[in-house]
Design an enzyme around this catalytic site. Structure first.
Site, PDB file in Angstrom:
ATOM      1  N   GLU A  82     -10.233  -2.324  -0.078  1.00  0.00           N
ATOM      2  CA  GLU A  82      -9.352  -2.066   1.121  1.00  0.00           C
ATOM      3  C   GLU A  82      -7.853  -2.503   0.977  1.00  0.00           C
ATOM      4  OE1 GLU A  82      -8.770  -4.726   4.173  1.00  0.00           O
ATOM      5  OE2 GLU A  82     -10.486  -5.884   3.502  1.00  0.00           O
ATOM      6  N   LYS A 120     -14.891 -14.098   8.535  1.00  0.00           N
ATOM      7  CA  LYS A 120     -13.909 -15.136   8.709  1.00  0.00           C
ATOM      8  C   LYS A 120     -14.162 -16.094   9.605  1.00  0.00           C
ATOM      9  CE  LYS A 120     -11.036 -12.259   8.214  1.00  0.00           C
ATOM     10  NZ  LYS A 120     -10.208 -11.241   8.661  1.00  0.00           N
TER      11      LYS A 120
END
Ligand code: PSU
Ligand code: MN
Length: 325
Positions: A33, A167
C-alpha cells in the site's frame, strides 16, 4: 486461473511490465500500500522503508508491486523515481474505496489505504498484500460510528493481507467481532494470540492459526477454489470470495509491550478529541502523535514489523504460486 490483466482499461489501470509478466507466468507477486508512505511515516523514513520493503520482497523471491494513484491512473508497481516523488508529496489524497473514482476522474494523485490497495491488487490479479496494520473499529465507535472501510473490504476483495494485527489505537475486541460477522478468516501466524501491532499480544486470541507459508497458501487456495468441479478456480466470485487477515506478530526484539504503549495511546486519543480530529485524519494524527510521545520508538517498531510482514508475504506468495502450478 484468471488473467484479468489482459482486459483491464489501461487508461485507468497500469500494471508495471515486471509485475504483469510475473503474474502471467504465475510467479510470486506481493502488493504494497502507499498510505503508509504518505500518511503513516514522516519523510525520509517513509521512503527508506518503502525501498527496504521492496528489497525484502525481492530477497524472498517475489516481485513487489507498490500501488498508488498517479496522474489519474491506478499504478501497480512503481519505479524508484515515482516512489521518491510520492514519499515527498505534500497534501496527497488518502484514497479508500469511496474516494477512488473521484480521484481518478480528476486526474489527481492519491495514496491507497488497505481497502483501496486490495481493490487495485484484485483488479490486477494479485492475491497477496503486505502492510503494517489494518484499519479497524475505533475506540468510542459506539458514539462515532468510526469503522475503517478496510474491514468491509476484507469481506469483498479476494486478497490475503499480511499485517501485524490492527493498530493498538483501535478497539481490538470490536475489530475482531466485526471481522467475524463479515466472515473474514483471521489467522494468527505461528501464534495463538491476535497481535496488537507494536506488541506480540493483545490479550485476545487469534480465531485461527497457521504455522507455515504453505499452510496459509492452501487455505487461500481452498477459500477461492471452492465451487463446481468444472467451474473456474481462483476467481473473485468463486468459492467463498473475499480476503483474509494473516496476523503476524512483530519480532520479539522489536516489540513494545502493550502496557508501555497504553499510556501514550490514551494521551494521543485525548489530544485527538480535544482538537476535534475526525474521519480519515484520525489514524494519521494518532500515528504521528505516538511517534512524538515515544520519541521515535513507535516508528522504529512500525518499520520492523512492516519488513517482517513483507518477508512473510513473499514466502506465502511463493507457496501460493506453487499451489497453482
Ligand atoms: N497501518 C499503519 N500505518 C498506516 C495505516 C495502517 O501502520 O498508515 C493506514 C492504512 O492505509 C489503513 C489506514 O488502511 O491507515 C486506515 O485508515 P482509516 O482508519 O481512516 O480507515
Ligand atoms: Mn475512519
Amino acid at each position: 486461473m484468471s488473467r484479468t490483466i489482459m482486459t483491464i482499461d489501461s487508461e485507468r489501470l497500469a500494471v508495471h511490465p515486471e509485475v504483469s509478466e510475473a503474474l502471467a507466468e504465475g510467479r510470486a507477486v506481493v502488493a504494497l500500500e502507499s498510505t503508509i508512505i504518505t500518511h503513516g511515516m514522516p519523510f525520509p523514513r517513509n521512503l527508506e522503508t518503502a525501498l527496504a520493503v521492496e528489497s525484502d520482497i525481492r530477497a524472498g523471491g517475489a516481485v513487489p508491486a507498490t500501488i498508488a494513484i498517479l496522474d489519474g491512473r491506478i499504478r501497480v508497481g512503481l519505479e524508484e523515481t515515482e516512489l521518491r516523488r510520492l514519499a515527498d508529496m505534500k497534501a496527497v489524497a488518502k484514497v479508500s474505496r469511496a474516494d477512488l473514482p473521484a480521484v481518478l476522474a480528476a486526474g489527481q494523485a492519491g495514496s491507497t489505504t488497505v481497502a483501496a490497495t486490495m481493490i487495485c491488487a484484485a483488479l490486477a490479479g494479485i492475491r497477496i498484500f503486505a502492510t503494517g496494520g489494518i484499519g479497524g473499529v475505533h475506540r468510542g465507535a459506539e458514539f462515532s460510528f468510526d469503522v475503517s472501510a478496510d474491514l468491509q473490504e476484507l469481506s469483498r476483495s479476494p486478497v490475503a493481507v499480511v499485517c501485524a494485527g490492527a493498530k493498538a489505537i483501535l478497539d481490538l475486541p470490536k475489530t475482531l467481532e466485526v471481522l467475524e460477522t463479515l466472515g473474514v478468516p483471521v489467522i494468527g501466524f505461528g501464534s495463538d494470540a491476535f497481535p496488537a501491532f507494536y506488541s506480540r499480544e493483545s490479550g485476545l486470541a487469534a480465531p485461527l492459526r497457521c504455522d507455515s507459508a504453505e499452510q496459509v497458501a492452501s487455505v487461500m487456495a481452498v477459500k477461492w477454489g471452492l465451487g463446481p468441479a468444472d467451474g473456474p478456480t481462483d476467481g473473485p466470485n468463486n468459492g467463498l470470495g473475499g480476503g483474509l487477515v494473516i496476523a503476524n506478530p512483530i519480532p520479539v526484539a522489536d516489540e513494545i509491550p502493550a502496557a508501555a504503549m497504553e499510556a501514550n495511546i490514551q494521551t494521543a486519543l485525548q489530544e485527538a478529541s480535544a482538537q476535534g480530529i475526525q474521519g480519515k485524519d484520525v489514524t494519521p494524527f494518532l500515528l504521528g502523535r505516538l511517534e512524538a510521545l515515544t520519541e521515535g520508538a513507535s516508528l522504529t517498531a512500525n518499520i520492523a514489523l512492516v519488513r517482517n510482514n513483507a518477508r512473510l508475504a513473499a514466502a506465502i506468495a511463493g507457496a501460493y504460486s506453487a499451489e497453482g502450478s
